[in-house]
Scaffold this active site. Structure first.
Site, PDB file in Angstrom:
ATOM      1  N   HIS A 130      42.116  44.181  38.738  1.00 22.26           N
ATOM      2  CA  HIS A 130      42.603  45.118  37.887  1.00 22.26           C
ATOM      3  C   HIS A 130      40.781  46.135  37.381  1.00 22.26           C
ATOM      4  O   HIS A 130      40.050  45.055  37.008  1.00 22.26           O
ATOM      5  CB  HIS A 130      42.133  44.122  36.252  1.00 22.26           C
ATOM      6  N   GLU A 137      46.531  45.940  38.147  1.00 19.41           N
ATOM      7  CA  GLU A 137      46.626  45.849  36.102  1.00 19.41           C
ATOM      8  C   GLU A 137      45.478  46.856  36.066  1.00 19.41           C
ATOM      9  O   GLU A 137      44.522  47.071  36.886  1.00 19.41           O
ATOM     10  CB  GLU A 137      46.143  44.553  36.354  1.00 19.41           C
ATOM     11  N   HIS A 181      47.313  34.696  32.584  1.00 10.46           N
ATOM     12  CA  HIS A 181      46.056  34.367  31.610  1.00 10.46           C
ATOM     13  C   HIS A 181      45.249  32.888  31.087  1.00 10.46           C
ATOM     14  O   HIS A 181      46.631  32.334  30.512  1.00 10.46           O
ATOM     15  CB  HIS A 181      46.441  34.723  30.894  1.00 10.46           C
TER      16      HIS A 181
END
Length: 241
Positions: free
Chosen positions: A43, A70, A191
């Protein structure tokens, strides 16, 4: 079997704290592949506080499993994706200063923007996943913008699971996965998934294609070693257990 994508952001965070290239995120990514992970997630944020653009290019040259990138789909991020062409892009509505991803898209409010981004990425041959909550209407909107998958934000699940409400915690995710399947979307999740809650989550979830796990997995590797940790997470994903 649900696939495991290892997010290596925290490896880059540790490297950046000291400078240089120790530990090397690319080496860790290749080790994760060698130990059985099905993919690597990064990310890259605008401030490059962990993964840097150069890391993305280096990873693209050597990875042999799925590469998932991401990020918030700004023009600069979309240009990076089209240039690098990962197997999957996960669109996340992060503000530049956010510590970690903590909410999914309201797809209807961002419909035109997401539709344009998804179209551009799919034209480049990239599978597109949208980071989202479990609201069924929101999931249906994700299908309307042309996404291939949704990634269900599992922070609320992890919080309730830790409080002992595991059946209550997973129930909306089961509904969300079924709705996604009905409208033709694949299902990812991520997550705060960890060795305590992952086996239960996967066992309850229909149509779960992939989990993306970073912070907990890299933290566990400090105690267990990376090879043992990847093996432990893969064991949680085995359907017979």
């Amino acid at each position: 079997m649900t696939q495991l994508s290892v997010n290596i952001n925290k490896v880059a965070t540790l490297r950046n704290a000291r400078g240089g290239n120790l530990p090397d995120p690319v080496r860790v990514a290749l080790d994760c592949e060698r130990f059985g992970a099905h993919g690597i997630t990064v990310h890259p944020r605008p401030d490059e506080r962990h993964i840097r653009r150069d890391d993305v290019y280096r990873l693209r040259r050597v990875l042999t499993t799925e590469f998932n990138i991401e990020g918030n789909p700004t023009p600069e991020f979309v240009d990076l994706l089209v240039e690098v062409r990962p197997e999957q892009a996960t669109l996340v509505p992060d503000a530049p200063d956010v510590l970690t991803s903590c909410a999914g898209w309201n797809v209807r409010e961002n419909f035109e923007h997401l539709t344009a981004v998804v179209a551009a990425l799919k034209a480049a041959g990239i599978r597109v996943s949208i980071f989202i909550d479990t609201n069924p209407d929101n999931i249906r909107e994700a299908a309307r913008v042309g996404a291939d998958r949704v990634e269900l934000y599992t922070g609320p699940f992890a919080e309730q699971f830790a409080a002992g409400r595991r059946d209550e915690a997973v129930a909306p995710y089961v509904v969300a996965a079924r709705v996604a399947h009905e409208v033709g979307l694949g299902v990812n999740a991520g997550h705060d998934l960890n060795l305590d809650n992952l086996r239960f989550f996967v066992a309850q979830m229909p149509y779960l294609d992939e989990v993306s796990i970073g912070h907990a997995l890299i933290s566990d590797a400090l105690y267990l070693g990376l090879e043992n940790t990847v093996a432990a997470y893969l064991e949680c994903l085995e359907p017979s257990r």
